[in-house]
Design an enzyme around this catalytic site. Structure first.
Site, PDB file in Angstrom:
ATOM      1  N   THR A 254      -1.783  -7.436  -1.340  1.00 24.68           N
ATOM      2  CA  THR A 254      -0.416  -7.008  -1.047  1.00 24.68           C
ATOM      3  C   THR A 254       0.366  -8.196  -0.496  1.00 24.68           C
ATOM      4  O   THR A 254      -0.108  -9.331  -0.527  1.00 24.68           O
ATOM      5  CB  THR A 254      -0.414  -5.891   0.007  1.00 24.68           C
TER       6      THR A 254
ATOM      7  N   ASN B 122       1.896   4.412   7.342  1.00 25.75           N
ATOM      8  CA  ASN B 122       1.506   3.133   6.743  1.00 25.75           C
ATOM      9  C   ASN B 122       2.330   1.951   7.250  1.00 25.75           C
ATOM     10  O   ASN B 122       1.862   0.819   7.224  1.00 25.75           O
ATOM     11  CB  ASN B 122       1.647   3.242   5.219  1.00 25.75           C
TER      12      ASN B 122
ATOM     13  N   LYS C 126      -4.310  -1.944  16.094  1.00 24.85           N
ATOM     14  CA  LYS C 126      -5.108  -1.096  15.202  1.00 24.85           C
ATOM     15  C   LYS C 126      -6.228  -0.379  15.965  1.00 24.85           C
ATOM     16  O   LYS C 126      -6.577   0.760  15.631  1.00 24.85           O
ATOM     17  CB  LYS C 126      -5.675  -1.929  14.047  1.00 24.85           C
TER      18      LYS C 126
ATOM     19  N   ASP D 195      13.474   3.431   9.937  1.00 24.69           N
ATOM     20  CA  ASP D 195      12.883   2.389  10.770  1.00 24.69           C
ATOM     21  C   ASP D 195      11.997   3.116  11.768  1.00 24.69           C
ATOM     22  O   ASP D 195      12.501   3.814  12.653  1.00 24.69           O
ATOM     23  CB  ASP D 195      13.975   1.597  11.477  1.00 24.69           C
TER      24      ASP D 195
ATOM     25  N   THR E 181       9.613   6.549   2.537  1.00 26.21           N
ATOM     26  CA  THR E 181      10.556   6.048   3.538  1.00 26.21           C
ATOM     27  C   THR E 181      10.343   4.567   3.815  1.00 26.21           C
ATOM     28  O   THR E 181       9.255   4.024   3.638  1.00 26.21           O
ATOM     29  CB  THR E 181      10.434   6.823   4.862  1.00 26.21           C
TER      30      THR E 181
ATOM     31  N   SER F  62      -5.173   2.197   9.554  1.00 22.01           N
ATOM     32  CA  SER F  62      -5.703   1.238  10.518  1.00 22.01           C
ATOM     33  C   SER F  62      -6.056  -0.026   9.734  1.00 22.01           C
ATOM     34  O   SER F  62      -5.263  -0.499   8.918  1.00 22.01           O
ATOM     35  CB  SER F  62      -6.924   1.833  11.233  1.00 22.01           C
TER      36      SER F  62
ATOM     37  N   LEU G  69       0.816  -1.209   0.000  1.00 22.05           N
ATOM     38  CA  LEU G  69       0.000   0.000   0.000  1.00 22.05           C
ATOM     39  C   LEU G  69       0.852   1.262   0.000  1.00 22.05           C
ATOM     40  O   LEU G  69       0.551   2.232  -0.697  1.00 22.05           O
ATOM     41  CB  LEU G  69      -0.935   0.000   1.217  1.00 22.05           C
TER      42      LEU G  69
ATOM     43  N   TYR H 269      -2.750  -8.127  16.757  1.00 23.60           N
ATOM     44  CA  TYR H 269      -2.797  -7.202  15.626  1.00 23.60           C
ATOM     45  C   TYR H 269      -3.962  -6.228  15.766  1.00 23.60           C
ATOM     46  O   TYR H 269      -3.792  -5.009  15.612  1.00 23.60           O
ATOM     47  CB  TYR H 269      -2.919  -7.980  14.321  1.00 23.60           C
TER      48      TYR H 269
END
Length: 284
Positions: free
Chosen positions: A185, A85, A154, A58, A35, A136, A17, A150
């Site tokens: 992805t 992201n 979020k 990082d 980045t 998110s 993404l 996970y």
């Protein structure tokens, strides 16, 4: 925000993404600071243009965040749009995930978002303008099987973003929580996804079945990352972007169903909810 050329600062832009958002912003005529941990890979993946700047970052390192933001401002003069992201998915039954793996998940998905946002906000406050897209997930609004850790990260991003939106509004800085559904992805690739590593026999069948479902969906998801990138560029042009944006038809269905279920449950227990109110003290 005007329709002048914007400067985007995007984390996790080496693939998926993040990369597609960067490409969409460039295609829309904007400039991009892309980045990631491997700046060389980002530079190779992006079009060869002076409008793109690839920087190593990082997000778990707050010093690197400040350095990358300083370099971006030094070379491009400003930051108009921040896209938080960078992140990955730690899946598995909660009891089967070791503590260190949970810490790493929060360090990237939550603390990484904090570090980069903290580095960018002084720039946007000085400009009295800007917009932040925090990535998110549908897992930031409802729970999924073997995704407790996970989803916890979020949910944290969503709570942070809602409050941040209130704090930065006086500086004409907006916030949008992006809630993608399942996108095609590398999220479910072995190079990205993590599964639990302390198996417990009681969970064996459940964990195996659910993990098998997730891996079977790898690169078969409905969402098109390029179209999400284009959607964020469109939102960046809006005078009043939404606080929340559901990305994908599956996100629309999942989130709509979750909201309806919560509203129904709230109504079902209304009497018990209101029963906890105390009696007002009588006037003297």
């Amino acid at each position: 925000m005007t329709n002048d050329r914007k400067v985007w600062f995007i984390t996790g832009a080496s693939r998926g993404l993040g990369l597609e958002i960067a490409k969409a912003a460039l295609a829309g005529g904007d400039r991009v600071v892309a980045t990631g941990r491997n700046a060389g890979a980002i530079k190779s993946a992006l079009p060869d243009t002076s409008d793109a700047l690839a920087l190593q970052l990082d997000v778990t390192d707050p010093k690197q965040a400040k350095t990358a933001v300083a370099k971006a401002v030094e070379q491009l003069g400003r930051i108009d749009i921040l896209v938080n992201n960078a992140g990955y998915g730690q899946l598995g039954v909660f009891e089967e995930i070791e503590h260190d793996a949970i810490v790493r998940q929060f360090d990237t998905n939550v603390h990484g978002t904090f570090h980069v946002t903290r580095a960018v906000l002084p720039v946007m406050r000085a400009q009295k303008s800007g917009h932040i897209f925090n990535l998110s997930s549908i897992g930031g609004a409802l729970g999924f099987d073997i995704a407790s850790v996970y989803c916890a990260t979020k949910f944290a991003v969503e709570g942070f973003s809602e409050c941040l939106a209130l704090e930065v509004k006086p500086f004409s800085i907006g916030v949008t929580i992006v809630e993608p559904g399942f996108f095609r992805t590398d999220f479910l690739d072995e190079s990205s996804i993590r599964f639990s590593d302390m198996p417990i026999a009681d969970y064996a069948d459940y964990a195996k079945t659910t993990q098998g479902f997730y891996t079977s969906q790898n690169h078969a998801q409905a969402g098109d990352p390029a179209k999400l990138g284009a959607a964020l560029v469109r939102l960046s042009r809006e005078d009043k972007p939404p606080l929340r944006y559901a990305a994908g038809s599956d996100a629309f269905e999942y989130l709509g169903g979750a909201y309806d279920a919560r509203k129904a449950e709230l109504s079902q227990w209304q009497q018990l909810s209101t029963s906890t109110d105390g009696t007002a003290a009588s006037a003297a």
